[in-house]
Design a protein around this motif. Structure first.
Motif, PDB file in Angstrom:
ATOM      1  N   HIS A  48      -2.713  83.172 -37.796  1.00 50.04           N
ATOM      2  CA  HIS A  48      -3.714  81.537 -37.284  1.00 50.04           C
ATOM      3  C   HIS A  48      -2.430  81.009 -37.510  1.00 50.04           C
ATOM      4  CE1 HIS A  48      -7.422  81.407 -37.136  1.00 50.04           C
ATOM      5  NE2 HIS A  48      -7.428  82.438 -38.131  1.00 50.04           N
ATOM      6  N   LYS A  49      -2.292  79.410 -36.527  1.00 46.64           N
ATOM      7  CA  LYS A  49      -1.443  78.127 -36.389  1.00 46.64           C
ATOM      8  C   LYS A  49      -2.674  76.965 -37.334  1.00 46.64           C
ATOM      9  CE  LYS A  49      -2.694  78.381 -32.160  1.00 46.64           C
ATOM     10  NZ  LYS A  49      -2.304  77.577 -31.005  1.00 46.64           N
ATOM     11  N   VAL A  50      -1.630  76.513 -38.479  1.00 47.92           N
ATOM     12  CA  VAL A  50      -2.166  75.613 -39.407  1.00 47.92           C
ATOM     13  C   VAL A  50      -2.029  74.579 -39.789  1.00 47.92           C
ATOM     14  CG1 VAL A  50      -3.161  76.345 -42.352  1.00 47.92           C
ATOM     15  CG2 VAL A  50      -2.177  78.460 -40.375  1.00 47.92           C
ATOM     16  N   LEU A  51      -3.283  73.766 -40.226  1.00 50.33           N
ATOM     17  CA  LEU A  51      -2.759  72.369 -40.280  1.00 50.33           C
ATOM     18  C   LEU A  51      -2.953  72.452 -41.891  1.00 50.33           C
ATOM     19  CD1 LEU A  51      -2.265  69.398 -40.224  1.00 50.33           C
ATOM     20  CD2 LEU A  51      -4.629  68.794 -39.576  1.00 50.33           C
ATOM     21  N   GLU A  52      -1.994  72.120 -42.486  1.00 52.08           N
ATOM     22  CA  GLU A  52      -2.799  71.990 -44.154  1.00 52.08           C
ATOM     23  C   GLU A  52      -2.534  70.367 -44.916  1.00 52.08           C
ATOM     24  OE1 GLU A  52      -0.858  73.432 -48.834  1.00 52.08           O
ATOM     25  OE2 GLU A  52       0.643  73.807 -46.541  1.00 52.08           O
ATOM     26  N   ILE A  53      -3.383  70.251 -44.749  1.00 51.67           N
ATOM     27  CA  ILE A  53      -3.646  69.320 -45.318  1.00 51.67           C
ATOM     28  C   ILE A  53      -3.828  68.941 -47.293  1.00 51.67           C
ATOM     29  CG2 ILE A  53      -5.902  67.133 -46.093  1.00 51.67           C
ATOM     30  CD1 ILE A  53      -7.164  68.606 -43.884  1.00 51.67           C
ATOM     31  N   ALA A  54      -3.073  67.908 -47.526  1.00 53.83           N
ATOM     32  CA  ALA A  54      -2.504  67.770 -49.064  1.00 53.83           C
ATOM     33  C   ALA A  54      -2.532  68.434 -49.354  1.00 53.83           C
ATOM     34  CB  ALA A  54      -3.349  67.462 -49.826  1.00 53.83           C
ATOM     35  N   CYS A  55      -0.575  68.776 -48.244  1.00 55.72           N
ATOM     36  CA  CYS A  55       0.550  69.858 -48.948  1.00 55.72           C
ATOM     37  C   CYS A  55       1.149  69.977 -50.375  1.00 55.72           C
ATOM     38  CB  CYS A  55       1.243  70.337 -48.508  1.00 55.72           C
ATOM     39  SG  CYS A  55       2.607  69.196 -47.792  1.00 55.72           S
ATOM     40  N   GLY A  56       1.130  68.362 -51.010  1.00 54.85           N
ATOM     41  CA  GLY A  56       1.749  69.155 -52.231  1.00 54.85           C
ATOM     42  C   GLY A  56       2.982  69.146 -52.326  1.00 54.85           C
ATOM     43  N   THR A  57       4.088  69.686 -53.662  1.00 55.34           N
ATOM     44  CA  THR A  57       5.029  70.538 -53.538  1.00 55.34           C
ATOM     45  C   THR A  57       5.093  71.780 -52.346  1.00 55.34           C
ATOM     46  OG1 THR A  57       4.091  71.963 -55.532  1.00 55.34           O
ATOM     47  CG2 THR A  57       5.163  69.402 -55.527  1.00 55.34           C
ATOM     48  N   GLY A  58       4.271  72.021 -51.339  1.00 60.78           N
ATOM     49  CA  GLY A  58       4.460  73.122 -50.752  1.00 60.78           C
ATOM     50  C   GLY A  58       4.231  74.486 -51.224  1.00 60.78           C
ATOM     51  N   TYR A  59       3.508  74.572 -52.468  1.00 63.63           N
ATOM     52  CA  TYR A  59       3.355  76.243 -53.372  1.00 63.63           C
ATOM     53  C   TYR A  59       2.230  76.688 -52.175  1.00 63.63           C
ATOM     54  CZ  TYR A  59       1.678  78.914 -56.573  1.00 63.63           C
ATOM     55  OH  TYR A  59       0.482  80.118 -57.110  1.00 63.63           O
ATOM     56  N   TRP A  60       1.002  76.024 -51.252  1.00 57.34           N
ATOM     57  CA  TRP A  60       0.288  76.953 -51.129  1.00 57.34           C
ATOM     58  C   TRP A  60       0.911  77.299 -49.240  1.00 57.34           C
ATOM     59  CZ3 TRP A  60      -3.184  79.635 -52.854  1.00 57.34           C
ATOM     60  CH2 TRP A  60      -3.420  80.117 -54.479  1.00 57.34           C
ATOM     61  N   THR A  61       1.763  76.933 -49.124  1.00 52.64           N
ATOM     62  CA  THR A  61       2.721  76.409 -47.891  1.00 52.64           C
ATOM     63  C   THR A  61       3.733  77.729 -48.040  1.00 52.64           C
ATOM     64  OG1 THR A  61       2.788  73.947 -47.868  1.00 52.64           O
ATOM     65  CG2 THR A  61       3.980  75.364 -46.036  1.00 52.64           C
ATOM     66  N   GLU A  62       4.453  78.042 -48.854  1.00 47.26           N
ATOM     67  CA  GLU A  62       5.118  78.583 -48.689  1.00 47.26           C
ATOM     68  C   GLU A  62       4.136  80.278 -48.615  1.00 47.26           C
ATOM     69  OE1 GLU A  62       8.904  80.610 -51.137  1.00 47.26           O
ATOM     70  OE2 GLU A  62       7.805  78.746 -52.101  1.00 47.26           O
ATOM     71  N   ALA A  63       2.937  80.288 -49.567  1.00 49.40           N
ATOM     72  CA  ALA A  63       2.455  81.811 -49.264  1.00 49.40           C
ATOM     73  C   ALA A  63       1.676  81.643 -48.050  1.00 49.40           C
ATOM     74  CB  ALA A  63       1.217  81.562 -50.759  1.00 49.40           C
ATOM     75  N   ILE A  64       1.650  80.707 -47.302  1.00 53.29           N
ATOM     76  CA  ILE A  64       0.332  80.491 -46.024  1.00 53.29           C
ATOM     77  C   ILE A  64       1.480  81.751 -45.612  1.00 53.29           C
ATOM     78  CG2 ILE A  64      -0.545  78.566 -44.399  1.00 53.29           C
ATOM     79  CD1 ILE A  64      -1.775  77.346 -46.732  1.00 53.29           C
ATOM     80  N   ALA A  65       2.927  80.683 -45.102  1.00 55.38           N
ATOM     81  CA  ALA A  65       3.827  81.099 -44.319  1.00 55.38           C
ATOM     82  C   ALA A  65       3.940  81.943 -43.463  1.00 55.38           C
ATOM     83  CB  ALA A  65       4.749  80.269 -44.695  1.00 55.38           C
ATOM     84  N   GLU A  66       4.146  83.460 -44.904  1.00 54.11           N
ATOM     85  CA  GLU A  66       3.910  84.733 -45.301  1.00 54.11           C
ATOM     86  C   GLU A  66       3.133  85.090 -44.101  1.00 54.11           C
ATOM     87  OE1 GLU A  66       3.652  86.231 -48.943  1.00 54.11           O
ATOM     88  OE2 GLU A  66       5.449  84.721 -49.908  1.00 54.11           O
ATOM     89  N   THR A  67       2.409  85.005 -43.724  1.00 54.80           N
ATOM     90  CA  THR A  67       1.349  85.850 -42.648  1.00 54.80           C
ATOM     91  C   THR A  67       1.285  84.711 -41.063  1.00 54.80           C
ATOM     92  OG1 THR A  67      -0.712  84.734 -43.866  1.00 54.80           O
ATOM     93  CG2 THR A  67      -0.131  87.011 -44.376  1.00 54.80           C
ATOM     94  N   ALA A  68       1.258  83.918 -41.732  1.00 58.95           N
ATOM     95  CA  ALA A  68       0.666  82.368 -40.276  1.00 58.95           C
ATOM     96  C   ALA A  68       1.029  82.902 -39.377  1.00 58.95           C
ATOM     97  CB  ALA A  68      -0.080  81.229 -41.142  1.00 58.95           C
ATOM     98  N   ALA A  69       0.979  81.936 -38.308  1.00 64.16           N
ATOM     99  CA  ALA A  69       1.968  82.051 -36.936  1.00 64.16           C
ATOM    100  C   ALA A  69       3.155  81.042 -37.564  1.00 64.16           C
ATOM    101  CB  ALA A  69       1.002  82.091 -35.606  1.00 64.16           C
ATOM    102  N   SER A  70       2.009  79.897 -37.480  1.00 67.60           N
ATOM    103  CA  SER A  70       2.503  78.830 -37.651  1.00 67.60           C
ATOM    104  C   SER A  70       2.176  77.815 -38.866  1.00 67.60           C
ATOM    105  CB  SER A  70       2.908  78.170 -36.386  1.00 67.60           C
ATOM    106  OG  SER A  70       1.650  77.498 -36.023  1.00 67.60           O
ATOM    107  N   VAL A  71       2.823  77.001 -39.892  1.00 65.94           N
ATOM    108  CA  VAL A  71       2.009  75.377 -40.881  1.00 65.94           C
ATOM    109  C   VAL A  71       2.557  74.115 -40.822  1.00 65.94           C
ATOM    110  CG1 VAL A  71       1.748  75.359 -43.324  1.00 65.94           C
ATOM    111  CG2 VAL A  71       2.164  77.890 -42.481  1.00 65.94           C
TER     112      VAL A  71
END
Length: 220
Positions: A48-71
């Protein structure tokens, strides 16, 4: 931006440096469930091409980026964003920007999914439908929405200090500088989630662990 949002942003700015620390002796957290939740989120948002809301310190950004097309990860707090960027994740497929979750830039067709980790519990019950309506207006219908948050666990969850007239629950939290903040933190049941979201989304699916819940749906 409301006074509630201001206080919330101020509190999280103060705890930014320690936000990611999970104490294995803290009964309100479950590192094992958190690992399982990371795997589920990465699986759901794969490709997926993901928009992340309230990403904080990027903890979940890092997890999502492993499989997403973009974040594209956003947050209202410059302090949180600075820590997220310090993870060294920025690339052609991972970007960051300062943004208010209640006033997102219009991006129809730009994203196929939207993710918010531990954010829904900080949205006032009376603002939830407006928030979802904004997502539909800004992102377009059929966008996948993925939410994760905390369950209320008797004997483990921080004590509820008060419940307001709208049914929102609030906790008293102490920042590293000793200052005390009253923070909105709701713990909705599955039925409450479905009822509140029914007019704005479809295909609601909820997975509930002991300490966390995960909801997926599509914007109408």
């Amino acid at each position: 931006m409301t006074m509630h949002t201001n206080q919330l942003a101020q509190y999280y700015a103060l705890i930014a440096e320690t936000y990611d620390r999970v104490d294995p002796d803290d009964e309100s957290e479950s590192p094992e469930e958190l690992d399982e939740l990371q795997e589920r989120v990465a699986e759901i948002l794969s490709g997926h091409k993901v928009l992340e809301i309230a990403c904080g310190t990027g903890y979940w950004t890092e997890a999502i980026a492993e499989t997403a097309a973009s974040v594209h990860a956003t947050d209202l707090s410059p302090e949180m964003l600075a820590l997220a960027k310090a993870r060294g994740l920025e690339s052609d497929t991972i970007t960051f920007s300062l943004a208010d979750a209640y006033d997102l830039p219009a991006a129809p067709g730009q994203y196929t999914a939207c993710f918010a980790g531990f954010w829904w519990s900080h949205v006032k019950r009376e603002d939830q439908e407006r928030f979802l309506g904004q997502l539909r207006a800004k992102l377009g219908k059929d966008t996948l929405l993925v939410l994760i948050d905390n369950c209320y666990v008797d004997g483990a969850t921080m004590v509820i200090a008060r419940t307001d007239l709208e049914g929102n629950t609030h906790q008293i939290r102490t920042a590293p500088d000793g200052e005390r903040y009253e923070i909105l933190k709701n713990y909705p049941s599955d039925s409450a989630l479905r009822k509140k979201m029914a007019s704005s989304v479809r295909e609601i699916r909820i997975e509930r662990m002991e300490y966390y819940w995960l909801l997926t749906c599509r914007l109408k």
